[in-house]
Write a protein that holds these residues in place. Sequence first.
Motif, PDB file in Angstrom:
ATOM      1  N   GLN A 255      40.237  39.346  35.852  1.00 41.29           N
ATOM      2  CA  GLN A 255      40.759  39.282  37.121  1.00 41.29           C
ATOM      3  C   GLN A 255      40.724  40.583  37.971  1.00 41.29           C
ATOM      4  O   GLN A 255      40.570  40.562  39.111  1.00 41.29           O
ATOM      5  CB  GLN A 255      42.293  38.817  36.843  1.00 41.29           C
ATOM      6  N   GLN A 256      41.243  41.897  37.158  1.00 39.37           N
ATOM      7  CA  GLN A 256      41.015  43.119  37.996  1.00 39.37           C
ATOM      8  C   GLN A 256      39.904  43.423  38.390  1.00 39.37           C
ATOM      9  O   GLN A 256      39.451  43.886  39.571  1.00 39.37           O
ATOM     10  CB  GLN A 256      41.778  43.928  37.044  1.00 39.37           C
ATOM     11  N   LYS A 259      39.130  41.232  41.367  1.00 37.62           N
ATOM     12  CA  LYS A 259      39.616  41.905  42.590  1.00 37.62           C
ATOM     13  C   LYS A 259      39.042  43.020  43.251  1.00 37.62           C
ATOM     14  O   LYS A 259      38.804  43.247  44.227  1.00 37.62           O
ATOM     15  CB  LYS A 259      41.175  42.054  42.118  1.00 37.62           C
ATOM     16  N   VAL A 262      36.209  41.998  44.947  1.00 41.13           N
ATOM     17  CA  VAL A 262      36.514  41.557  46.358  1.00 41.13           C
ATOM     18  C   VAL A 262      36.608  42.875  47.409  1.00 41.13           C
ATOM     19  O   VAL A 262      35.900  42.847  48.374  1.00 41.13           O
ATOM     20  CB  VAL A 262      37.720  40.535  46.421  1.00 41.13           C
ATOM     21  N   ARG A 266      34.675  43.773  50.707  1.00 40.36           N
ATOM     22  CA  ARG A 266      35.173  43.969  51.953  1.00 40.36           C
ATOM     23  C   ARG A 266      34.723  45.430  52.539  1.00 40.36           C
ATOM     24  O   ARG A 266      34.366  45.297  53.729  1.00 40.36           O
ATOM     25  CB  ARG A 266      36.680  44.094  51.788  1.00 40.36           C
ATOM     26  N   VAL A 282      32.847  34.710  45.494  1.00 40.53           N
ATOM     27  CA  VAL A 282      33.830  33.680  45.387  1.00 40.53           C
ATOM     28  C   VAL A 282      33.993  33.441  44.247  1.00 40.53           C
ATOM     29  O   VAL A 282      34.668  32.910  43.468  1.00 40.53           O
ATOM     30  CB  VAL A 282      33.551  32.492  46.536  1.00 40.53           C
ATOM     31  N   TYR A 285      35.700  35.424  41.580  1.00 35.11           N
ATOM     32  CA  TYR A 285      37.090  35.446  41.704  1.00 35.11           C
ATOM     33  C   TYR A 285      37.791  34.104  41.255  1.00 35.11           C
ATOM     34  O   TYR A 285      38.497  33.834  40.273  1.00 35.11           O
ATOM     35  CB  TYR A 285      37.371  35.727  43.081  1.00 35.11           C
TER      36      TYR A 285
ATOM     37  N   PHE B 277      44.131  26.994  48.228  1.00 32.03           N
ATOM     38  CA  PHE B 277      43.459  27.693  47.209  1.00 32.03           C
ATOM     39  C   PHE B 277      42.973  26.800  46.114  1.00 32.03           C
ATOM     40  O   PHE B 277      42.150  26.811  45.524  1.00 32.03           O
ATOM     41  CB  PHE B 277      44.033  29.017  47.205  1.00 32.03           C
ATOM     42  N   ILE B 336      37.663  29.320  50.099  1.00 35.50           N
ATOM     43  CA  ILE B 336      38.335  30.703  49.465  1.00 35.50           C
ATOM     44  C   ILE B 336      37.815  31.920  49.802  1.00 35.50           C
ATOM     45  O   ILE B 336      38.531  32.800  49.764  1.00 35.50           O
ATOM     46  CB  ILE B 336      37.685  30.308  48.011  1.00 35.50           C
ATOM     47  N   HIS B 337      36.656  31.900  50.160  1.00 38.39           N
ATOM     48  CA  HIS B 337      35.867  33.115  50.905  1.00 38.39           C
ATOM     49  C   HIS B 337      36.839  33.511  52.062  1.00 38.39           C
ATOM     50  O   HIS B 337      36.988  34.759  52.022  1.00 38.39           O
ATOM     51  CB  HIS B 337      34.533  32.789  51.465  1.00 38.39           C
ATOM     52  N   TRP B 339      39.925  33.048  52.594  1.00 36.39           N
ATOM     53  CA  TRP B 339      41.230  33.465  51.954  1.00 36.39           C
ATOM     54  C   TRP B 339      41.049  34.846  51.454  1.00 36.39           C
ATOM     55  O   TRP B 339      41.735  35.846  51.520  1.00 36.39           O
ATOM     56  CB  TRP B 339      41.566  32.486  50.904  1.00 36.39           C
ATOM     57  N   LEU B 340      39.972  35.155  50.534  1.00 37.65           N
ATOM     58  CA  LEU B 340      39.937  36.171  49.877  1.00 37.65           C
ATOM     59  C   LEU B 340      39.410  37.827  50.888  1.00 37.65           C
ATOM     60  O   LEU B 340      39.730  38.889  50.761  1.00 37.65           O
ATOM     61  CB  LEU B 340      38.420  36.222  49.264  1.00 37.65           C
ATOM     62  N   LEU B 341      39.105  37.249  52.079  1.00 38.06           N
ATOM     63  CA  LEU B 341      38.801  38.184  53.225  1.00 38.06           C
ATOM     64  C   LEU B 341      40.032  38.535  54.031  1.00 38.06           C
ATOM     65  O   LEU B 341      40.061  39.555  54.679  1.00 38.06           O
ATOM     66  CB  LEU B 341      37.522  37.872  53.962  1.00 38.06           C
ATOM     67  N   ARG B 342      41.015  37.661  53.913  1.00 34.84           N
ATOM     68  CA  ARG B 342      42.331  37.870  54.540  1.00 34.84           C
ATOM     69  C   ARG B 342      42.978  39.140  54.255  1.00 34.84           C
ATOM     70  O   ARG B 342      43.176  39.711  53.012  1.00 34.84           O
ATOM     71  CB  ARG B 342      43.195  36.953  54.465  1.00 34.84           C
ATOM     72  N   LYS B 343      43.391  40.139  55.361  1.00 34.82           N
ATOM     73  CA  LYS B 343      44.145  41.293  54.897  1.00 34.82           C
ATOM     74  C   LYS B 343      45.259  41.280  53.907  1.00 34.82           C
ATOM     75  O   LYS B 343      45.291  42.238  53.133  1.00 34.82           O
ATOM     76  CB  LYS B 343      44.329  41.986  56.130  1.00 34.82           C
ATOM     77  N   ALA B 345      45.718  38.912  51.910  1.00 34.85           N
ATOM     78  CA  ALA B 345      45.678  37.990  50.540  1.00 34.85           C
ATOM     79  C   ALA B 345      46.195  38.613  49.392  1.00 34.85           C
ATOM     80  O   ALA B 345      46.283  39.906  49.279  1.00 34.85           O
ATOM     81  CB  ALA B 345      44.280  37.558  50.624  1.00 34.85           C
ATOM     82  N   LEU B 346      46.825  37.898  48.587  1.00 36.31           N
ATOM     83  CA  LEU B 346      47.855  38.174  47.447  1.00 36.31           C
ATOM     84  C   LEU B 346      46.509  38.025  46.352  1.00 36.31           C
ATOM     85  O   LEU B 346      46.560  37.082  45.815  1.00 36.31           O
ATOM     86  CB  LEU B 346      48.980  37.606  47.095  1.00 36.31           C
ATOM     87  N   LEU B 347      46.085  39.382  45.797  1.00 40.35           N
ATOM     88  CA  LEU B 347      44.881  39.130  44.981  1.00 40.35           C
ATOM     89  C   LEU B 347      45.418  39.574  43.534  1.00 40.35           C
ATOM     90  O   LEU B 347      46.130  40.613  43.596  1.00 40.35           O
ATOM     91  CB  LEU B 347      43.627  39.895  45.437  1.00 40.35           C
ATOM     92  N   GLY B 348      45.019  39.192  42.564  1.00 36.52           N
ATOM     93  CA  GLY B 348      45.327  39.825  41.187  1.00 36.52           C
ATOM     94  C   GLY B 348      46.179  38.947  40.532  1.00 36.52           C
ATOM     95  O   GLY B 348      46.516  37.995  40.975  1.00 36.52           O
TER      96      GLY B 348
END
Lengths: 388, 362
Positions: A255-256, A259, A262, A266, A282, A285, B277, B336-337, B339-343, B345-348
């Motif tokens: 997951q890390q 991340k 991603v 970006r 995608v 992730y 999501f 999903i894409h 969402w992943l690109l949103r500034k 977005a809560l990732l992890g």
Amino acid sequence: MELMYTQAQQSFRSEVRAWLSENVPNEQLPSFDTAEGFEAHREWERTLAEGNWGMVTWPTEFGGRACDLIEWLIFEEEYYRAGAPLRVNQNGIFLLGPTLMEYGTPEQKERFIPAMASGDEIWAQGWSEPNAGSDMAAIRCRADRDGDEFVINGQKIWSTRAVYADWVFGLFRTDPDSTRHHGLSKILVPLNSEGVTVRPIPQLNGLPGFAEIFFDDVRVPAFNLLGGENEGWRIAMATAGFERGLMLRSPARFQQASKRLVQLYREHGSDVIDPSIESAVVRCYMDAEAYALSTYQTASKLCSGGSIGPEASCNKIFWSEMDLLIHETAMKLLGARAEIEPQTAAEFAELGTWLDGFMFAQSGPIYAGTNEIQRNIIAERMLGMPRK
Amino acid sequence: MNFTFTQDQLDFQEAIASMLKSEVTADTIRARWSAEAGLDDAFLAQAHELGLNSMLVPEALGGLGLQATDFILLAEACGEVALPEPVVESVMVSTPLLVDILDQGLGNADVQRVIDAVLAGEARVAVGHSINPCINYADSADWFLLADGNSVYLVPRDAVTLDAKKSVDPSRRLFTVSFNPDSQFLVADGDAGASLQRATLNRGALATAAQLVGLSKGMIAQSVQYSSDREQFGKAIGANQAVKHLLADVAVQLEYAKPVTYRAAYTVGVSPTRADFAVSHAKSAAARTALMASRNCIQVHGAMGYTWECDVQIWAKRAWALAREWGDEGFHNNRIHEWLLRKNALLGPEFTFGRGSLTDVA
């Protein structure tokens, strides 16, 4: 089904996060496949053990916190979030430790577990032999009983961490008249014993992450026999179950990585011209998330008294192929610069550790039972397809 | 944190699955293909007797008040036997939309009347959404919930025009549905209508994801059986690694599509408009798995797999259809894409559950 953390689980996460933020070294340690890095990682294991964070699922009497598997997953999530060092103690704590807890005598537990937990004794694995790879039952390395001792002769290969480790555990043929998986025993051997020769094998990255071990009339006390004599196969299968199962590769690791992928994607934003990259990012992730969900499901099942079935063989294929895709995609994003091995801080800042991870990812579908063997196991044991 | 089903949920699944396996076979499905109506009224009556229509309706409205997680395993079981009747769509999509409309104080007198009729097993409701060009079994619906822009309409059968389309899957009876968006049928518009449509899209995608998981299971089971029985070179073809690995590959993908689908069911139950999501992940993974299953399982059957006679087609063609209904892989991967690109977005991993899994995409 309740997919929310309890208050206690959230507090546990905070406690782990606070401790790690104060204790994780600021600088990345040198690779544990160098002499200097090995000792630095051993030192980190000591730090973990002193805080009782070395193996949180272990009983408190062995320096653990008696955590359940959900708490273990939370610990791992925080551990990878903090960028803490890789575990040089992995063979011991994840593979041998659980087997000792289950099959060891009280005296063996007392002898081996505290030293394992503190990092004073670091373990190598000794399964494969030159003619016993995927076909592990072809093991020939002998351990002949001689009074209160075993006398070991033969060879092991691909022994992870053996170059700098203190001990090796493995399977040896204790019944000379036996064949296949009969007559094998699990024995623990100090690598500084007389008659042991360790020959490092450089891995794909040039560092000696594994080794050949030659045994020439090596004598170890019968005390070092783990479980019943000639019952090693069954015990090894229990260990292999742990290895393939939950603990070897916790979801947080991927997951890390996904991340970070991603983030890399970006950063590269507009200069990505390969349309396949978007769907790969995608997919990575999603797959890391799926692996976490599956692991939480298995952990929940175990916590409520269930057991792991043959479907656990799916794990290894899934995470190893995901790890490849994550790193292959990062390589694509880095383009022609992907081949550069970073040497300076500036290069690390630009290129990260993707190349190293990419090389390591090549090994995932090979070790702990190749993915081809795993597919056979899935087809035969999980789906019930004919063996012959 | 407990990612398991209760014993009650597992027992109910087993009971329904065993009923389905005896009632819905390749033979009875083929019999439906040549029947005028396509769907089997006796089966639908039986499903109603089992309480399926009222499962997800709140107790205050006369239902059993259960959650999507209580139904998801049943939806999977329906997929596993390739059930032709749109039971899953009815329970998970159309009825919850009626409930949403009532819950939000929208709609008109018809809405309550239609829910009562559904609970009594006396009315069937079909749902239209701009993402789907057709409505399955529109010809046997009494009422339609249809979208026009942001607005949602509840339209009786006699106010719609149906135009039949032939599906690749003989178990499906497709129709395009046209209607005059008359204000007498309007139940919601503006933001309220858009929100209802969004929740409906998520429920529809979840309903198809669960069936795709079941379809994959069904295809694997048939292929394991066939490859164990069929002999070449003096042994079962399933003894060959190349054949084993075709099915093992599907099994691995399926094993990971399941928890993703269950998480989506949980999230839809908690908040259907904020489940984008989780739902997109489920639909994408389930569609990919089922499409891989259809390809590999046809392959395992050899020339038989390319015949009308071979039953694998029943499952494979449903997979082809459902993989694209309520958004195909591309649509859901794209959500999903974004969402992943949103500034923000809560990732992890710390966001897999709770706040992170309830993040809006739009």
